[in-house]
Design an enzyme around this catalytic site. Structure first.
Site, PDB file in Angstrom:
ATOM      1  N   HIS A 113       0.854  -1.205  -0.104  1.00 53.36           N
ATOM      2  CA  HIS A 113       0.051   0.020  -0.013  1.00 53.36           C
ATOM      3  C   HIS A 113       0.698   1.066  -0.035  1.00 53.36           C
ATOM      4  O   HIS A 113       2.183   1.050   0.233  1.00 53.36           O
ATOM      5  CB  HIS A 113      -0.873  -0.072   1.252  1.00 53.36           C
ATOM      6  CG  HIS A 113      -0.065   0.391   2.641  1.00 53.36           C
ATOM      7  ND1 HIS A 113       0.648  -0.588   3.025  1.00 53.36           N
ATOM      8  CD2 HIS A 113       0.051   1.325   3.238  1.00 53.36           C
ATOM      9  CE1 HIS A 113       1.074  -0.218   4.031  1.00 53.36           C
ATOM     10  NE2 HIS A 113       0.598   1.007   4.322  1.00 53.36           N
ATOM     11  N   ASP A 121       0.733   5.202   2.004  1.00 52.39           N
ATOM     12  CA  ASP A 121       0.042   5.845   2.957  1.00 52.39           C
ATOM     13  C   ASP A 121      -0.974   6.736   2.401  1.00 52.39           C
ATOM     14  O   ASP A 121      -0.418   7.644   1.503  1.00 52.39           O
ATOM     15  CB  ASP A 121       0.914   6.169   4.005  1.00 52.39           C
ATOM     16  CG  ASP A 121       1.753   5.137   4.842  1.00 52.39           C
ATOM     17  OD1 ASP A 121       1.202   3.935   4.892  1.00 52.39           O
ATOM     18  OD2 ASP A 121       2.988   5.384   5.216  1.00 52.39           O
ATOM     19  N   HIS A 123       4.997   0.342  -0.016  1.00 50.62           N
ATOM     20  CA  HIS A 123       5.600  -0.593   0.838  1.00 50.62           C
ATOM     21  C   HIS A 123       4.864  -1.544   1.511  1.00 50.62           C
ATOM     22  O   HIS A 123       3.518  -1.616   1.317  1.00 50.62           O
ATOM     23  CB  HIS A 123       6.186   0.428   2.032  1.00 50.62           C
ATOM     24  CG  HIS A 123       5.204   1.083   2.760  1.00 50.62           C
ATOM     25  ND1 HIS A 123       4.608   2.175   2.394  1.00 50.62           N
ATOM     26  CD2 HIS A 123       4.826   1.144   3.980  1.00 50.62           C
ATOM     27  CE1 HIS A 123       4.016   2.638   3.070  1.00 50.62           C
ATOM     28  NE2 HIS A 123       4.060   2.161   4.323  1.00 50.62           N
ATOM     29  N   ARG A 151       7.619  -8.310  16.236  1.00 38.62           N
ATOM     30  CA  ARG A 151       8.237  -7.025  15.445  1.00 38.62           C
ATOM     31  C   ARG A 151       7.352  -5.909  15.886  1.00 38.62           C
ATOM     32  O   ARG A 151       6.217  -6.112  15.915  1.00 38.62           O
ATOM     33  CB  ARG A 151       8.329  -7.294  14.034  1.00 38.62           C
ATOM     34  CG  ARG A 151       8.848  -6.024  13.346  1.00 38.62           C
ATOM     35  CD  ARG A 151       9.209  -6.075  12.114  1.00 38.62           C
ATOM     36  NE  ARG A 151       9.402  -4.949  11.174  1.00 38.62           N
ATOM     37  CZ  ARG A 151       8.731  -3.967  10.436  1.00 38.62           C
ATOM     38  NH1 ARG A 151       7.343  -4.217  10.769  1.00 38.62           N
ATOM     39  NH2 ARG A 151       9.038  -2.785  10.082  1.00 38.62           N
TER      40      ARG A 151
END
Length: 378
Positions: free
Chosen positions: A247, A249, A303, A313
Site C-alpha cells: 500500500h 499511506d 511498501h 516485531r
C-alpha cells in the site's frame, strides 16, 4: 531480548450482508496455540501473486544526515535537498540520521509497545476501535475486511499540534484509565517531537521542490496527525501471511522507527527490497496527500511488512496530516505545461473518510479517490 509471547487476534469468520446491516461473526485466534495447528486461518492467507518474499535483496540506502540542514548550514542544505529530491522522485522514501531525537525516549516508546500488547485482550479492548473510525485498538482491522487480513495488532491515536491541549495524554487517561497516564505522557512527548521533526522535513521538501523553506511548513504548522503503535506477533506460516499488505499511506508524511527485527519492504524498480533496521535512523516516506500537494512530482512510497516465525516485531509510526480545514492544492509553481494539474482539490478528512468507509488503502488509493470525488461532484 526479544521473546515471543501469547497474543490473541479476532478474525471475521463470515460476513453476512443484507439491506439493513452488516454482521460480522468472529472467532478467536490464540497465537499461543498456533504452533500446534497445521495451518493458519484462511482469512490471513494472501493470494499467490501477493505472497511475501521472505529473503528479498537488501536495498542499500545511505542515511541522510540532516543535522546541518536543521541548523541552517547552507552547504549541507544544498547536498541534502539534492539527495531528497532524487529519492522522492524515484520511490518516495529515505532514511534520516542526526535528527536530534533522544534515544532514551525511543527506548521508552518501544518498551511501552511491549507493555501494551502483552496485556490481556480484555484490557486492550478498552481502547477497541469502532467501525468506521481510525483511532483505537485493532486486531487485523476486524469488522472492516474478511480476507487478506494483516497479521498484526495496532493502537492508533490522534495528535493535535494545538499547544493548549494534550490530546495524547488525555486519550490514554480517558480511554484506558488513570494508570495509563505514564503511557500518555511518553507518547505525548514523542508526538510533539515527531511533529517538530516533520515540520523540519517539510522545510527540506519545500526547498527541494523549489517553493521555499516555509511553504509546506506553514501548511502543516497546525497539523492534526495520527500516531500508531504496530505489533506483529510471530507467525508459524510467514510465507503465507503479511503483517501489512502492499500500500501507499494516504497521509502526507510517515516517520517510522523500527525495532531491530527486519520486516519492512519497499517496492523499487519493479521488485521488493528489504530495509534493514537502523537504531539511530528514521524511515521517512511520502504519502498520497503530499504526492497531491507536490502535483505528482514526489511519489507516494509503496511498501509492506512481512512477519516471521520466531519473534514479535514492533514499530512506531507517526503520520503527519494537515489541519482539517486546509485545502490540499499544489503551489502554482509546481503546475506547468509539462506537468499539468494531476489531482483535484480536497481536504484531509474527506480522504480519510474514503479510506475508512469506502476503499481499502492500496497502491491506487489517490486515483480511486479522485474518481470518487468527481462522481460525487457530478
Amino acid at each position: 531480548m526479544l521473546v515471543p509471547h501469547p497474543s490473541m487476534l479476532l478474525a471475521p469468520q463470515k460476513t453476512i450482508e443484507n439491506a439493513m446491516d452488516n454482521v460480522v461473526v468472529e472467532k478467536i485466534i490464540n497465537f499461543d496455540c498456533m504452533p500446534n495447528q497445521p495451518n493458519i486461518p484462511s482469512e490471513f492467507i494472501w493470494p499467490d501473486h501477493e505472497k511475501p518474499c521472505l529473503t528479498p535483496p537488501e536495498l542499500k540506502v545511505p542515511p541522510i544526515d540532516i543535522k546541518g540542514f536543521l541548523s541552517g548550514d547552507s552547504q549541507a542544505m544544498s547536498s541534502v535537498c539534492e539527495k531528497v529530491n532524487e529519492a522522492c522522485k524515484k520511490h518516495g522514501f529515505f532514511l534520516v540520521v542526526n535528527h536530534g531525537v533522544d534515544m532514551k525516549l525511543l527506548d521508552q516508546a518501544h518498551q511501552l509497545i511491549d507493555d501494551f500488547f502483552t496485556m490481556q485482550l480484555s484490557e486492550k479492548q478498552k481502547a477497541q476501535r469502532k467501525l468506521g473510525e481510525h483511532c483505537g485498538y485493532a486486531n487485523s482491522f476486524i469488522g472492516r475486511f474478511s480476507s487478506k487480513l494483516p497479521w498484526k495488532e495496532t493502537l492508533s491515536f490522534h495528535y493535535s499540534a494545538d499547544k493548549s491541549s494534550r490530546t495524547v495524554e488525555n486519550y490514554f487517561v480517558n480511554v484506558m484509565g488513570e494508570d495509563f497516564r505514564h503511557f500518555g505522557n511518553v507518547y505525548q512527548e514523542y508526538c510533539e517531537i515527531m511533529s517538530n521533526l516533520s515540520l523540519g522535513i517539510m522545510e527540506l521538501l519545500g526547498m527541494s521542490l523549489g517553493v521555499g523553506r516555509e511553504y509546506f511548513r506553514d501548511f502543516f504548522e497546525r497539523n492534526e496527525s495520527v500516531m500508531r503503535l504496530n505489533y506483529y506477533p510471530p507467525c508459524h506460516k510467514p510465507e503465507l501471511a503479511l503483517g501489512t499488505g502492499p500500500h501507499c499511506d494516504p497521509t502526507s508524511l510517515t516517520i517510522l522507527h523500527q525495532d531491530q527485527v527486519e520486516g519492512l519492504q519497499v517496492y523499487v524498480e519493479d521488485r521488493w527490497y528489504s530495509i534493514s533496521p537502523k537504531e539511530d535512523a528514521f524511515v521517512v516516506n511520502i504519502g498520497d496527500t503530499f504526492m497531491a500537494l507536490s502535483n505528482g512530482i514526489y511519489k507516494s512510497c509503496m511498501h509492506r511488512a512481512v512477519v516471521n516465525n520466531k519473534v514479535a516485531r514492533k514499530s512506531l509510526a507517526f503520520f503527519l496530516c494537515p489541519n482539517r480545514d486546509k485545502v490540499v492544492t499544489p503551489p502554482k509553481d509546481l503546475i506547468t505545461k509539462e506537468n499539468p494539474r494531476t489531482y483535484p482539490d480536497f481536504t484531509w478528512p474527506s480522504l480519510l473518510e474514503f479510506t475508512q468507509k469506502h476503499y481499502r488503502s492500496d497502491t491506487r488509493t489517490l486515483d480511486a479517490f479522485s474518481r470518487w470525488l468527481q462522481e460525487k461532484k457530478n
